[in-house]
Design an enzyme around this catalytic site. Structure first.
Site, mmCIF file in Angstrom:
data_model
loop_
_atom_site.group_PDB
_atom_site.id
_atom_site.type_symbol
_atom_site.label_atom_id
_atom_site.label_comp_id
_atom_site.label_asym_id
_atom_site.label_seq_id
_atom_site.Cartn_x
_atom_site.Cartn_y
_atom_site.Cartn_z
ATOM 1 N N CYS A 169 -8.096 -10.817 0.944
ATOM 2 C CA CYS A 169 -8.088 -10.277 2.462
ATOM 3 C C CYS A 169 -8.356 -11.692 3.437
ATOM 4 O O CYS A 169 -9.426 -12.354 3.297
ATOM 5 C CB CYS A 169 -9.254 -9.256 2.757
ATOM 6 S SG CYS A 169 -9.209 -8.977 4.563
ATOM 7 N N LYS B 167 -3.593 1.004 15.366
ATOM 8 C CA LYS B 167 -3.441 1.866 14.224
ATOM 9 C C LYS B 167 -3.882 3.062 14.597
ATOM 10 O O LYS B 167 -4.991 3.165 15.723
ATOM 11 C CB LYS B 167 -4.140 1.178 13.194
ATOM 12 C CG LYS B 167 -5.682 0.954 13.115
ATOM 13 C CD LYS B 167 -6.276 0.065 12.085
ATOM 14 C CE LYS B 167 -7.773 -0.367 12.324
ATOM 15 N NZ LYS B 167 -8.159 -1.308 11.083
ATOM 16 N N CYS C 65 -16.053 -7.938 6.309
ATOM 17 C CA CYS C 65 -15.894 -8.456 7.554
ATOM 18 C C CYS C 65 -16.279 -7.413 8.556
ATOM 19 O O CYS C 65 -16.545 -6.031 8.175
ATOM 20 C CB CYS C 65 -14.760 -9.050 7.884
ATOM 21 S SG CYS C 65 -13.438 -7.785 8.227
ATOM 22 N N CYS D 59 -13.449 -1.540 6.972
ATOM 23 C CA CYS D 59 -12.588 -0.815 6.243
ATOM 24 C C CYS D 59 -13.128 0.236 5.159
ATOM 25 O O CYS D 59 -12.755 1.177 4.842
ATOM 26 C CB CYS D 59 -11.620 -1.661 5.207
ATOM 27 S SG CYS D 59 -10.396 -2.602 6.480
ATOM 28 N N ARG E 93 0.802 -0.975 0.085
ATOM 29 C CA ARG E 93 0.015 -0.179 -0.200
ATOM 30 C C ARG E 93 0.823 1.310 -0.156
ATOM 31 O O ARG E 93 1.871 1.572 0.832
ATOM 32 C CB ARG E 93 -0.889 -0.024 1.190
ATOM 33 C CG ARG E 93 -1.834 1.217 1.255
ATOM 34 C CD ARG E 93 -2.725 1.200 2.712
ATOM 35 N NE ARG E 93 -3.579 0.057 2.750
ATOM 36 C CZ ARG E 93 -3.970 -0.575 3.822
ATOM 37 N NH1 ARG E 93 -3.399 -0.006 5.005
ATOM 38 N NH2 ARG E 93 -4.803 -1.597 3.917
ATOM 39 N N ARG F 175 -1.580 6.592 10.117
ATOM 40 C CA ARG F 175 -1.667 6.051 8.795
ATOM 41 C C ARG F 175 -1.799 7.320 7.927
ATOM 42 O O ARG F 175 -1.608 8.299 8.188
ATOM 43 C CB ARG F 175 -2.713 4.906 8.665
ATOM 44 C CG ARG F 175 -2.304 3.668 9.483
ATOM 45 C CD ARG F 175 -3.027 2.667 9.255
ATOM 46 N NE ARG F 175 -2.625 1.146 9.962
ATOM 47 C CZ ARG F 175 -3.316 0.091 9.823
ATOM 48 N NH1 ARG F 175 -4.432 -0.031 8.985
ATOM 49 N NH2 ARG F 175 -2.912 -0.928 10.631
ATOM 50 N N LYS G 182 -5.701 6.943 12.829
ATOM 51 C CA LYS G 182 -6.143 7.481 11.460
ATOM 52 C C LYS G 182 -6.501 8.782 11.744
ATOM 53 O O LYS G 182 -7.186 9.171 12.639
ATOM 54 C CB LYS G 182 -7.189 6.707 11.019
ATOM 55 C CG LYS G 182 -7.004 5.119 10.546
ATOM 56 C CD LYS G 182 -8.093 4.551 10.144
ATOM 57 C CE LYS G 182 -7.724 2.922 10.006
ATOM 58 N NZ LYS G 182 -8.946 2.303 9.044
ATOM 59 N N CYS H 28 -14.949 -2.715 0.470
ATOM 60 C CA CYS H 28 -13.458 -3.088 0.549
ATOM 61 C C CYS H 28 -13.197 -4.376 -0.469
ATOM 62 O O CYS H 28 -13.958 -4.882 -1.064
ATOM 63 C CB CYS H 28 -13.419 -3.391 2.114
ATOM 64 S SG CYS H 28 -14.206 -5.393 2.281
#
Length: 571
Positions: free
Chosen positions: A442, A215, A481, A485, A76, A145, A217, A436
């Site tokens: 994934c 993470k 899921c 995302c 990414r 991120r 954001k 996503c």
């Protein structure tokens, strides 16, 4: 760091990683097609995930034995504000063709993903991305991120300011470790040197030796255009625009989409207003927020390690007091500025400097050619010819910038030639739909998302036309899921993978992303998604109030009212 009863395995890996080196170099030099388990965790900080092609897991060898997993890597690129030059976009596209599966994906966070990269080519791809002056560092992992910002290239102070701020924040919160350069950007001699156990650590003033618990954001929005879903981020900024100038920002904290249905302790959340900051205060106060999360976020249970859980446990007032302590002075209370609109930037617009930009809807962000539309070939032809800068949107589209009005007719013709539809040829429903990647790449996905959403939208478009609702702005997000995302917990309609071929359906959010949706139905089969929605849309058509959006209508009726409605309206 706050005391924990027991730290998670990831925390031990990070602490012993020699600033994110671990055994990555040894794995790169190995002939094995996969990275070790510990390396897989550290690779995220470098911008990649090890995956496998789940479509071929059950494939057989010629002797009938299972082939097993086909290991691949997703890489990414971190692109603050989605801002790229023509050379950068084309360079990454070249890498996808040389080392990947020939396609690339525009993400819901304004980045770009390359899939199906063999382990042995990861270094060439990372180096290739860096050669374009972009990076993969901190595109994933327990650090800040990609920083999002409205990508519309209007030549006014607010749009220019938030793009500039996104880049400055991305650079400020970039990890300082030299491991990235040593592993991916140096020659063999340099790599061999770093294979030793001895290394000279550098100071990580923001992340320390353990980085963040989870993470993090960040995003920046303008009040009339929350196209980047600012409320879904750990830290968000809503610009206060007065007389055409940004004079400050309301800072939000604690947004986040992930949840685990089996664990009631987990939940999605929208950000809460923490304080008001001047432009000069943004980065220092944001750093204080990050450091509080670093020192007090949960390091024993990754399911509840995001900032939203710390704020939930402490309360916003206690969290604010701790941020003030780290910042060194009191924070100014937030004002009334909030988001009140959202645009997808699809179509032709004047930039404000005599030039134009055109926003292109790219279904589910997949830049590839099919028999119906040649997205990859078309974009390459246009960008190679005109060498214009481009910007990725949070709705997985692409904006072509700085277009001379004299070139509009030719570019319009080229878009049509390659099957890239104009704004007028697309329904609003399709323009605001995102998904996503999910299957087959994934490893967390429970069911399909990207590959089935277009078909769901096809069915919904038919029903919307039948009901005369084509002009309504209704947002649909789908994920394979519960990690969310594609931000499925804040739009009008959210579909979240629950088990193979079945989804949890959420309703009651809005296109502006400023509130959470609520669960309407669980375990809905794919083929029943649209029929389950039709009674609700029918009721909305008949009984909506003036100016009421679909999500607003669902909130007004509530879960019981919607269930009653469903029994009264025949599909």
């Amino acid at each position: 760091m706050s005391e924990q009863v027991e730290r998670s395995k990831n925390e031990i890996i990070k602490e012993n990683s020699r600033q994110l080196r671990g055994s990555i170099l040894t794995d790169l030099q190995s002939e094995s097609p996969e990275f070790s388990e510990d390396s897989q965790q550290l690779l995220k900080f470098h911008g990649m995930y090890q995956q496998d092609d789940r479509d071929v897991r059950k494939a057989k060898n010629s002797d009938g034995t299972p082939k097993g997993k086909t290991h691949i890597v997703m890489i990414r690129a971190r692109i603050p504000g989605g801002n790229m030059t023509a050379e950068q976009f084309l360079g990454i596209l070249d890498l996808s063709e040389q080392y990947g599966n020939g396609a690339m994906r525009l993400t819901t966070r304004q980045g770009i993903q390359l899939h199906y990269i063999p382990k042995g080519n990861t270094k060439e791809v990372v180096k290739g991305i860096n050669d374009t002056m972009l990076t993969t560092l901190a595109a994933c992992g327990d650090v800040n991120r990609n920083v999002m910002a409205c990508p519309a290239p209007f030549k006014d102070q607010p749009h220019a300011a938030i793009q500039k701020l996104a880049y400055e924040m991305a650079e400020h919160f970039r990890p300082k470790t030299t491991a990235y350069h040593e592993l991916w950007l140096t020659d063999g001699e340099g790599n061999n040197h770093n294979a030793t156990e001895e290394f000279v650590p550098v100071e990580e003033p923001i992340y320390g030796t353990h980085y963040l618990p989870r993470k993090f954001k960040m995003a920046i929005a303008l009040p009339d255009d929350n196209c980047i879903d600012v409320y879904a981020n750990d830290l968000g900024l809503i610009a206060d625009v007065q007389e055409g100038q940004i004079v400050g920002y309301n800072m939000l904290v604690g947004g986040g989409m992930g949840r685990t249905p089996a664990a009631e302790k987990t939940f999605p959340a929208v950000g809460k207003k923490l304080c008001y900051v001047t432009p000069e205060q943004v980065i220092p106060v944001a750093e204080a927020v990050v450091k509080v999360q670093r020192d007090f976020g949960n390091r024993s249970d990754r399911k509840v390690a995001r900032l939203k859980y710390l704020i939930h446990n402490w309360g916003l007032d206690a969290f604010r007091a701790k941020v003030e302590e780290y910042y060194g002075q009191p924070l100014t209370p937030p004002n009334s500025v909030d988001v009140k609109g959202v645009e997808d930037h699809v179509g032709w617009f004047e930039q404000g400097d005599g030039k134009l930009f055109v926003g292109i809807n790219i279904e589910c962000g997949r830049v590839r050619d099919t028999s119906e539309v040649q997205v990859k070939t078309g974009l390459r032809a246009i960008i190679e010819k005109y060498r214009m800068p481009v910007r990725a949107t949070a709705l997985q589209g692409l904006i072509l910038c700085d277009i001379d009005p004299a070139d509009r007719a030719d570019i319009t013709a080229m878009l049509k030639q390659y099957g890239l539809k104009s704004a007028e040829e697309l329904t609003i429903l399709r323009r605001f739909a995102i998904a996503c990647p999910a299957l087959p790449t994934c490893g967390l996905s429970l069911t399909e998302s990207e590959r089935v959403l277009p078909g769901v939208i096809d069915q919904l478009d038919i029903e919307m036309a039948r009901l005369g609702l084509q002009s309504e702005k209704i947002s649909v997000h789908m994920t394979g899921c519960n990690n969310g995302c594609a931000r499925p917990y804040t739009p009008d309609i959210g579909f979240v993978g629950r088990s193979l071929g079945k989804y949890t359906m959420f309703v009651g959010g809005n296109p502006e992303g400023s509130r959470l949706a609520f669960m309407y139905e669980d375990y809905v089969p794919l083929e029943k998604l649209v029929p389950t929605l039709v009674p609700l849309l029918t009721g909305y058509k008949a009984d909506r109030m003036p100016g009421e959006g679909f999500g607003d209508y669902c909130v007004r009726l509530g879960i019981e009212g919607l269930k009653e409605l469903a029994t009264q309206v025949a599909v």
